[in-house]
Design a protein around this motif. Structure first.
Motif, PDB file in Angstrom:
ATOM      1  N   LEU A 132      20.510  22.192  39.674  1.00 29.08           N
ATOM      2  CA  LEU A 132      19.895  20.973  39.159  1.00 29.08           C
ATOM      3  C   LEU A 132      18.401  20.956  39.477  1.00 29.08           C
ATOM      4  CD1 LEU A 132      20.100  18.222  37.785  1.00 29.08           C
ATOM      5  CD2 LEU A 132      20.778  17.273  40.001  1.00 29.08           C
ATOM      6  N   ARG A 133      18.066  21.305  40.689  1.00 30.35           N
ATOM      7  CA  ARG A 133      16.644  21.347  41.068  1.00 30.35           C
ATOM      8  C   ARG A 133      15.887  22.322  40.187  1.00 30.35           C
ATOM      9  NH1 ARG A 133      13.780  21.384  46.839  1.00 30.35           N
ATOM     10  NH2 ARG A 133      11.690  21.775  46.080  1.00 30.35           N
ATOM     11  N   SER A 134      16.438  23.497  39.993  1.00 27.03           N
ATOM     12  CA  SER A 134      15.793  24.500  39.151  1.00 27.03           C
ATOM     13  C   SER A 134      15.617  23.989  37.725  1.00 27.03           C
ATOM     14  CB  SER A 134      16.614  25.790  39.159  1.00 27.03           C
ATOM     15  OG  SER A 134      16.047  26.726  38.267  1.00 27.03           O
ATOM     16  N   ALA A 135      16.658  23.365  37.182  1.00 24.20           N
ATOM     17  CA  ALA A 135      16.583  22.840  35.814  1.00 24.20           C
ATOM     18  C   ALA A 135      15.505  21.764  35.704  1.00 24.20           C
ATOM     19  CB  ALA A 135      17.939  22.275  35.394  1.00 24.20           C
ATOM     20  N   CYS A 136      15.444  20.883  36.686  1.00 21.88           N
ATOM     21  CA  CYS A 136      14.463  19.798  36.646  1.00 21.88           C
ATOM     22  C   CYS A 136      13.035  20.314  36.825  1.00 21.88           C
ATOM     23  CB  CYS A 136      14.784  18.764  37.716  1.00 21.88           C
ATOM     24  SG  CYS A 136      16.273  17.807  37.355  1.00 21.88           S
TER      25      CYS A 136
END
Length: 121
Positions: free
Chosen positions: A31-35
């Motif tokens: 999720l962090r990477s996607a955001c």
């Protein structure tokens, strides 16, 4: 054109909902990477956490909000916290409140942004 999964991350919440060991930190990293990269993502296998009726209600509320007359939507234009209506052609100023800077982008679509760090939420 690329298929969505080729340019947007697909986050599988199934292992987390199933209680699989290590699922939370894996999903959090994804999720962090996607955001931090694309800013968007697809969620899959979330059905037990978000019933179909809730999804349908959210879509209907979105259709209703975006279908309001421009005068009504103008009342909730982006505020100093970058929460509110972002009309077509607008840009966010994310980074102006001590957050990591992101490039400004001209908006190609209308959006409602609720960051949770400003009134009335």
């Amino acid at each position: 054109d690329a298929a969505p999964e080729e340019w947007l991350p697909v986050l599988d919440v199934g292992p987390l909902l199933a209680g699989e060991p290590g699922a939370l930190p894996r999903l959090a990293a994804q999720l962090r990477s996607a955001c931090e990269t694309t800013g968007f993502y697809f969620l899959e296998h979330f059905g037990s956490a978000l019933p179909d009726g809730v999804c349908r209600s959210l879509l209907e509320a979105s259709r209703h909000a975006h279908g309001l007359p421009e005068e009504a939507k103008a009342e909730w234009y982006l505020n100093a916290s970058d929460s509110g209506l972002m009309p077509v052609g607008a840009s966010t100023r994310w980074g102006s409140a001590g957050r990591p800077p992101l490039p400004e982008q001209d908006g190609f679509n209308e959006a409602v942004l609720l960051w949770g760090n400003g009134p009335p939420w």
